[in-house]
Scaffold this motif. Structure first.
Motif, short mmCIF file in Angstrom:
data_model
loop_
_atom_site.label_atom_id
_atom_site.label_comp_id
_atom_site.label_asym_id
_atom_site.label_seq_id
_atom_site.Cartn_x
_atom_site.Cartn_y
_atom_site.Cartn_z
N GLY A 1 0.80 -1.20 0.00
CA GLY A 1 0.00 0.00 0.00
C GLY A 1 0.84 1.25 0.00
N THR A 2 0.14 2.37 0.14
CA THR A 2 0.76 3.69 0.13
C THR A 2 0.39 4.42 1.40
OG1 THR A 2 0.57 3.77 -2.27
CG2 THR A 2 0.90 5.86 -1.15
N ILE A 3 1.39 5.01 2.06
CA ILE A 3 1.15 5.86 3.22
C ILE A 3 0.96 7.28 2.69
CG2 ILE A 3 2.16 6.80 5.33
CD1 ILE A 3 3.65 4.07 5.58
N GLU A 4 -0.14 7.92 3.10
CA GLU A 4 -0.49 9.23 2.55
C GLU A 4 -0.20 10.38 3.50
OE1 GLU A 4 -4.54 8.36 1.66
OE2 GLU A 4 -4.01 7.02 0.02
N GLY A 5 0.06 10.09 4.77
CA GLY A 5 0.34 11.16 5.72
C GLY A 5 0.27 10.66 7.14
N GLY A 6 0.56 11.57 8.07
CA GLY A 6 0.50 11.22 9.48
C GLY A 6 1.42 12.09 10.30
N VAL A 7 1.78 11.60 11.48
CA VAL A 7 2.63 12.35 12.39
C VAL A 7 3.58 11.38 13.11
CG1 VAL A 7 0.99 12.27 14.33
CG2 VAL A 7 2.67 14.13 14.20
N SER A 8 4.81 11.84 13.32
CA SER A 8 5.81 11.09 14.08
C SER A 8 6.17 11.91 15.31
CB SER A 8 7.05 10.85 13.22
OG SER A 8 8.08 10.24 13.97
N VAL A 9 6.03 11.31 16.49
CA VAL A 9 6.34 11.99 17.75
C VAL A 9 7.43 11.18 18.45
CG1 VAL A 9 5.44 12.76 19.97
CG2 VAL A 9 3.96 12.80 17.95
N ILE A 10 8.54 11.84 18.76
CA ILE A 10 9.66 11.17 19.42
C ILE A 10 9.95 11.88 20.73
CG2 ILE A 10 12.10 10.56 19.28
CD1 ILE A 10 11.78 10.57 16.23
N ASP A 11 9.92 11.13 21.82
CA ASP A 11 10.32 11.65 23.12
C ASP A 11 11.74 11.17 23.38
OD1 ASP A 11 7.79 12.68 23.36
OD2 ASP A 11 7.07 11.15 24.74
N LEU A 12 12.66 12.11 23.52
CA LEU A 12 14.07 11.82 23.77
C LEU A 12 14.36 12.22 25.20
CD1 LEU A 12 16.89 10.98 22.74
CD2 LEU A 12 17.21 13.35 22.02
N PHE A 13 14.78 11.26 26.01
CA PHE A 13 14.98 11.54 27.42
C PHE A 13 16.38 12.07 27.67
CE2 PHE A 13 11.22 9.05 27.18
CZ PHE A 13 10.38 9.76 28.01
N SER A 14 16.54 12.74 28.80
CA SER A 14 17.72 13.56 29.07
C SER A 14 19.04 12.81 28.98
CB SER A 14 17.59 14.27 30.40
OG SER A 14 17.40 13.33 31.44
N ASN A 15 19.02 11.50 29.11
CA ASN A 15 20.29 10.78 28.96
C ASN A 15 20.70 10.66 27.50
OD1 ASN A 15 18.70 8.77 27.86
ND2 ASN A 15 18.98 7.33 29.53
N GLY A 16 19.81 11.05 26.59
CA GLY A 16 20.12 11.05 25.17
C GLY A 16 20.18 9.68 24.54
N GLN A 17 19.90 8.63 25.29
CA GLN A 17 20.05 7.27 24.78
C GLN A 17 18.74 6.52 24.63
OE1 GLN A 17 23.07 6.22 23.66
NE2 GLN A 17 23.55 8.34 24.11
N VAL A 18 17.66 7.04 25.18
CA VAL A 18 16.38 6.33 25.14
C VAL A 18 15.33 7.22 24.48
CG1 VAL A 18 14.55 5.29 26.53
CG2 VAL A 18 16.92 5.04 27.23
N ILE A 19 14.63 6.63 23.53
CA ILE A 19 13.52 7.35 22.92
C ILE A 19 12.25 6.52 23.07
CG2 ILE A 19 14.98 8.48 21.20
CD1 ILE A 19 13.61 6.58 19.10
N VAL A 20 11.13 7.21 23.07
CA VAL A 20 9.83 6.59 22.94
C VAL A 20 9.27 7.13 21.64
CG1 VAL A 20 7.53 6.34 23.90
CG2 VAL A 20 9.51 6.38 25.42
N ASN A 21 8.98 6.25 20.71
CA ASN A 21 8.57 6.63 19.37
C ASN A 21 7.10 6.30 19.16
OD1 ASN A 21 8.82 7.38 16.64
ND2 ASN A 21 9.21 5.28 16.05
N ASN A 22 6.36 7.26 18.65
CA ASN A 22 4.96 7.05 18.31
C ASN A 22 4.72 7.61 16.91
OD1 ASN A 22 3.89 6.09 20.98
ND2 ASN A 22 4.82 8.02 21.57
N VAL A 23 4.26 6.75 16.01
CA VAL A 23 3.96 7.17 14.64
C VAL A 23 2.53 6.77 14.34
CG1 VAL A 23 4.56 6.94 12.20
CG2 VAL A 23 6.36 6.84 13.93
N ARG A 24 1.77 7.70 13.79
CA ARG A 24 0.39 7.44 13.38
C ARG A 24 0.29 7.84 11.92
NH1 ARG A 24 -5.34 8.43 16.34
NH2 ARG A 24 -5.02 6.28 16.91
N SER A 25 -0.06 6.87 11.07
CA SER A 25 -0.10 7.10 9.62
C SER A 25 -1.41 6.59 9.04
CB SER A 25 1.04 6.37 8.92
OG SER A 25 2.28 6.74 9.45
#
Length: 170
Positions: free
Chosen positions: A83-107
Motif C-alpha cells: 500500500g501507500t502511506i499518505e500522511g501522518g505524524v511522528s512523535v519522538i520523546d528523547l529523554f535527558s540521557n540522550g540514549q532512550v527514545i519513545v517513538n509514536n507514529v500514526r499514519s
C-alpha cells in the motif's frame, strides 16, 4: 559490590519463584512451559518506508524533550500487505540521557486494492533504531491483521528524513 548486588538479586528472584510456585497446584507448576517452548516464531509480513518532514524544535517534557515531524508519505511492500502511506505524524520523546527514545507514529493510507488503513506504531529504543508494536486498523481481506501483534523494528536514516521498518507477525 556489583557481585554482591547480583547475588542478592539472584537470591531474591529465586526466593520469589519458590514462593510463587509453592502457592500453585503441583500439576500447574509441572505443566508450565519451558522458555524454549514459548519462543515466538516470527514471519516477516511487510517492510515500510516512511518519509518525514522537518522535525520541530524541541518541546520540553518531564525528563527530556519531544520532537514532532509530519509524515509526508511512504510505501508498504510485502507478502502480507502492499500500500501507500499518505500522511501522518511522528512523535519522538528523547529523554535527558540522550540514549532512550519513545517513538509514536500514526499514519493513514490505502492498500494496493484501495482499502483505507490506519497504522499506530508505539515503541522504545535508541535514537537510531527501536522496536515497536504496530497496530493496524483495516478491513476487507486484511481484517485479520487488525487483531494481531505485529512487531516492528524501525530505523531512522542518517538524514533524519526517512524511517525504514521491518514488520513481523507471530
Amino acid at each position: 559490590m556489583v557481585l554482591l548486588k547480583m547475588s542478592l538479586i539472584q537470591i531474591l528472584i529465586g526466593s520469589l519463584f519458590v514462593l510463587l510456585a509453592s502457592g500453585l497446584p503441583a500439576d500447574l507448576v509441572a505443566s508450565a512451559p519451558s522458555p524454549s517452548s514459548t519462543t515466538p516464531k516470527l514471519v516477516q509480513i511487510f517492510q515500510a518506508t516512511i518519509n518525514v518532514g522537518d522535525f520541530s524544535s524541541p518541546i520540553p517534557i518531564p525528563g527530556g524533550q519531544r520532537i514532532v515531524a509530519k509524515v509526508n508519505n511512504g510505501t508498504i511492500k510485502g507478502k502480507g500487505l502492499n500500500g501507500t502511506i499518505e500522511g501522518g505524524v511522528s512523535v519522538i520523546d528523547l529523554f535527558s540521557n540522550g540514549q532512550v527514545i519513545v517513538n509514536n507514529v500514526r499514519s493513514i493510507g490505502t492498500t494496493a486494492e484501495g482499502l483505507p488503513f490506519l497504522i499506530d506504531e508505539n515503541g522504545v529504543g535508541s535514537p537510531a533504531d527501536d522496536f515497536a508494536r504496530l497496530t493496524l486498523s483495516i478491513g476487507g481481506s486484511y481484517a485479520n491483521l487488525a487483531n494481531q501483534f505485529i512487531l516492528t523494528e524501525a530505523t531512522l536514516a542518517s538524514d533524519r528524513r526517512r524511517w525504514s521498518t521491518v514488520n513481523w507477525l507471530n
